[in-house]
Design a protein around this motif. Structure first.
Motif, PDB file in Angstrom:
ATOM      1  N   GLN A  43       0.827  -1.225   0.000  1.00  0.00           N
ATOM      2  CA  GLN A  43       0.000   0.000   0.000  1.00  0.00           C
ATOM      3  C   GLN A  43       0.855   1.267   0.000  1.00  0.00           C
ATOM      4  O   GLN A  43       0.351   2.372  -0.134  1.00  0.00           O
ATOM      5  CB  GLN A  43      -0.921   0.015   1.221  1.00  0.00           C
ATOM      6  N   ARG A  44       2.138   1.083   0.219  1.00  0.00           N
ATOM      7  CA  ARG A  44       2.997   2.264   0.268  1.00  0.00           C
ATOM      8  C   ARG A  44       3.556   2.532  -1.134  1.00  0.00           C
ATOM      9  O   ARG A  44       4.662   2.111  -1.477  1.00  0.00           O
ATOM     10  CB  ARG A  44       4.124   2.038   1.285  1.00  0.00           C
ATOM     11  N   GLN A  45       2.777   3.229  -1.912  1.00  0.00           N
ATOM     12  CA  GLN A  45       3.149   3.462  -3.319  1.00  0.00           C
ATOM     13  C   GLN A  45       4.126   4.620  -3.452  1.00  0.00           C
ATOM     14  O   GLN A  45       5.034   4.597  -4.258  1.00  0.00           O
ATOM     15  CB  GLN A  45       1.895   3.774  -4.146  1.00  0.00           C
TER      16      GLN A  45
ATOM     17  N   GLU B 288       8.763   5.871  12.368  1.00  0.00           N
ATOM     18  CA  GLU B 288       8.984   6.708  11.177  1.00  0.00           C
ATOM     19  C   GLU B 288       8.276   6.156   9.945  1.00  0.00           C
ATOM     20  O   GLU B 288       7.812   6.917   9.101  1.00  0.00           O
ATOM     21  CB  GLU B 288      10.487   6.853  10.904  1.00  0.00           C
ATOM     22  N   CYS B 289       8.198   4.829   9.853  1.00  0.00           N
ATOM     23  CA  CYS B 289       7.488   4.227   8.709  1.00  0.00           C
ATOM     24  C   CYS B 289       6.019   4.637   8.748  1.00  0.00           C
ATOM     25  O   CYS B 289       5.458   5.062   7.739  1.00  0.00           O
ATOM     26  CB  CYS B 289       7.640   2.707   8.779  1.00  0.00           C
ATOM     27  N   ARG B 290       5.435   4.573   9.923  1.00  0.00           N
ATOM     28  CA  ARG B 290       3.992   4.877  10.052  1.00  0.00           C
ATOM     29  C   ARG B 290       3.667   6.321   9.716  1.00  0.00           C
ATOM     30  O   ARG B 290       2.553   6.642   9.323  1.00  0.00           O
ATOM     31  CB  ARG B 290       3.513   4.575  11.484  1.00  0.00           C
TER      32      ARG B 290
ATOM     33  N   VAL C 166       3.094  -5.458   8.125  1.00  0.00           N
ATOM     34  CA  VAL C 166       2.898  -6.303   6.937  1.00  0.00           C
ATOM     35  C   VAL C 166       4.138  -6.287   6.037  1.00  0.00           C
ATOM     36  O   VAL C 166       4.100  -6.787   4.918  1.00  0.00           O
ATOM     37  CB  VAL C 166       1.658  -5.886   6.095  1.00  0.00           C
ATOM     38  N   CYS C 167       5.218  -5.703   6.531  1.00  0.00           N
ATOM     39  CA  CYS C 167       6.403  -5.546   5.689  1.00  0.00           C
ATOM     40  C   CYS C 167       7.512  -6.500   6.130  1.00  0.00           C
ATOM     41  O   CYS C 167       7.924  -6.503   7.293  1.00  0.00           O
ATOM     42  CB  CYS C 167       6.885  -4.099   5.770  1.00  0.00           C
ATOM     43  N   ASN C 168       7.997  -7.272   5.179  1.00  0.00           N
ATOM     44  CA  ASN C 168       9.024  -8.267   5.483  1.00  0.00           C
ATOM     45  C   ASN C 168      10.377  -7.624   5.813  1.00  0.00           C
ATOM     46  O   ASN C 168      11.196  -8.205   6.518  1.00  0.00           O
ATOM     47  CB  ASN C 168       9.152  -9.228   4.287  1.00  0.00           C
TER      48      ASN C 168
ATOM     49  N   GLY D  26      11.843   6.625   4.128  1.00  0.00           N
ATOM     50  CA  GLY D  26      11.461   5.968   2.879  1.00  0.00           C
ATOM     51  C   GLY D  26      11.947   4.529   2.865  1.00  0.00           C
ATOM     52  O   GLY D  26      12.859   4.158   3.611  1.00  0.00           O
ATOM     53  N   CYS D  27      11.336   3.734   1.986  1.00  0.00           N
ATOM     54  CA  CYS D  27      11.697   2.310   1.942  1.00  0.00           C
ATOM     55  C   CYS D  27      13.148   2.111   1.496  1.00  0.00           C
ATOM     56  O   CYS D  27      13.810   1.178   1.957  1.00  0.00           O
ATOM     57  CB  CYS D  27      10.749   1.557   1.014  1.00  0.00           C
ATOM     58  N   VAL D  28      13.632   2.975   0.623  1.00  0.00           N
ATOM     59  CA  VAL D  28      15.014   2.803   0.153  1.00  0.00           C
ATOM     60  C   VAL D  28      15.980   2.962   1.323  1.00  0.00           C
ATOM     61  O   VAL D  28      16.869   2.133   1.546  1.00  0.00           O
ATOM     62  CB  VAL D  28      15.325   3.815  -0.986  1.00  0.00           C
ATOM     63  N   ASP D  29      15.784   4.025   2.098  1.00  0.00           N
ATOM     64  CA  ASP D  29      16.675   4.233   3.252  1.00  0.00           C
ATOM     65  C   ASP D  29      16.512   3.124   4.286  1.00  0.00           C
ATOM     66  O   ASP D  29      17.481   2.683   4.905  1.00  0.00           O
ATOM     67  CB  ASP D  29      16.386   5.599   3.898  1.00  0.00           C
ATOM     68  N   CYS D  30      15.277   2.698   4.462  1.00  0.00           N
ATOM     69  CA  CYS D  30      14.988   1.638   5.437  1.00  0.00           C
ATOM     70  C   CYS D  30      15.733   0.353   5.048  1.00  0.00           C
ATOM     71  O   CYS D  30      16.330  -0.324   5.889  1.00  0.00           O
ATOM     72  CB  CYS D  30      13.481   1.401   5.456  1.00  0.00           C
ATOM     73  N   LYS D  31      15.734   0.049   3.759  1.00  0.00           N
ATOM     74  CA  LYS D  31      16.420  -1.164   3.280  1.00  0.00           C
ATOM     75  C   LYS D  31      17.940  -1.016   3.407  1.00  0.00           C
ATOM     76  O   LYS D  31      18.630  -2.004   3.690  1.00  0.00           O
ATOM     77  CB  LYS D  31      16.054  -1.425   1.818  1.00  0.00           C
TER      78      LYS D  31
HETATM   79  S1  SF4 Z   1       9.793   2.056   5.548  1.00  0.00           S
HETATM   80 FE1  SF4 Z   1      10.688   0.074   5.979  1.00  0.00          FE
HETATM   81  S2  SF4 Z   1       9.218  -0.975   7.268  1.00  0.00           S
HETATM   82 FE2  SF4 Z   1       8.144   0.733   6.272  1.00  0.00          FE
HETATM   83  S3  SF4 Z   1       7.211  -0.166   4.451  1.00  0.00           S
HETATM   84 FE3  SF4 Z   1       9.189   0.702   3.856  1.00  0.00          FE
HETATM   85  S4  SF4 Z   1      10.618  -0.985   4.010  1.00  0.00           S
HETATM   86 FE4  SF4 Z   1       8.793  -1.566   5.146  1.00  0.00          FE
END
Ligand code: SF4
Length: 328
Positions: A225-227, A258-260, A237-239, A265-270
């Protein structure tokens, strides 16, 4: 320090191990050594029940053993070996098979699943698989078997076989193993849907380079859902988040928050996850590289383990034969 008892666990030789194997089993194998006498077996005979090509089997056993050693299995105290090196297990399997009703085996949901998966290869070994597994556990007189909730039925089967054997022979020769329920982390693959596994190519190998690890992590599917970067995410729900729990203990709370609120962002999170996985696995990879320089060493360890396993196996098998009236 006196140990609590003897643990047995077996794993199929699947070659180089991945994060799912590590979090789901190997970490626990390492930890159990502190409290139990441990017997860890690479079950290559079991593997034959589903294999159609055999070239890689031996090498897969060696690669898996390397990963176990590099992760911290201590072969001086733990018995670590290859199942086929201890032929007594096949003798016990044969004897225990006489104590196992065929209908019980063919009724097992795991057998039915396997038949559905390989209808062209429903072999005799596949039916007897749970009996061989019972022989594995009973042969080493293991009183404790670590299991995740989905494996409980397998151990219950072993307990029944042992009970039947002891009851019918009127001898308390075999030990009914207890299940040690373990919090196994079910690790999904990079696709975020299926369990991590080699056959699906959604895995991250422990022995991968830091660059390969980072590249794989960057392909991981996140909250669908995070487009956009500005969309709030759902870590539950995120692996990627699931993997942050074991690998990023200091950052997991921050990422959750921070995700909520779309603060990260997902790139930095990864990138944070890849960095932490690589840091965590650095000692493992260094040790593995060192061990891999001497391929004979791993076989020496496995042969030594088999010798020690045979010492236990011979005693159990003699008792079993005597109980059923076979001449020694
Ligand atoms: S920020 Fe991290 S935990 Fe949140 S949806 Fe993106 S990858 Fe998943």
């Amino acid at each position: 320090m006196a140990k609590k008892g003897r643990v047995f666990s077996g794993a199929r030789p699947t070659g180089r191990q991945h994060l799912g194997n590590y979090l789901g089993a190997i970490k626990n194998y390492v930890a159990l050594q502190d409290e139990y006498d441990c017997v860890y077996c690479i079950v290559d005979l079991h593997a034959l029940t589903t294999m159609e090509e055999f070239e890689d089997l031996k090498q897969n056993s060696a690669e898996m053993a390397l990963d176990w050693l590099a992760a911290g299995i201590r072969p001086d105290e733990t018995i670590m070996f290859v199942q086929s090196h201890v032929p007594q297990v096949t003798e016990l399997h044969t004897i225990l098979s006489m104590f196992t009703p065929l209908g019980k085996l063919t009724d097992l949901p795991t057998f039915k699943e396997q038949v559905a998966q390989q209808p062209h290869n429903v072999n005799y070994g596949l039916v007897g698989y749970p009996v061989l597994m019972s022989a594995d556990i009973a042969l080493y007189k293991a009183d404790t078997v670590p299991v995740g909730i989905d494996q409980a039925s397998h151990i219950e089967f072993t307990r029944e076989v042992v009970r039947t054997f002891n009851f019918r022979t009127k001898k308390q020769v075999l030990i009914e193993p207890q299940m040690k329920n373990t919090e196994y982390l079910k690790v999904l693959g990079t696709d975020g849907v299926q369990k991590m596994g080699k056959s699906l190519n959604n895995h991250i190998e422990l022995a991968a380079t830091p660059e390969e690890t980072q590249a794989k992590v960057m392909t991981m599917v996140t909250d669908p859902q995070r487009q956009r970067r500005t969309d709030p995410g759902r870590p539950e729900v995120c692996n990627v988040f699931t993997l942050h729990k074991p690998f990023s203990p200091n950052e997991v709370a921050m990422i959750d928050t921070e995700c909520r609120r779309a603060g990260i962002g997902c790139v930095d999170c990864k990138k944070i996850l890849a960095k932490n996985i690589n840091a965590h696995l650095e000692p493992f990879r260094a040790k593995r590289a060192e061990l891999a320089q001497d391929p004979q060493h791993v076989w020496d360890v496995l042969h030594d383990g088999a010798k020690r396993a045979q010492t236990i196996a011979e005693v159990t098998l003699a008792e079993v034969k005597e109980a059923v009236g076979l001449p020694l």
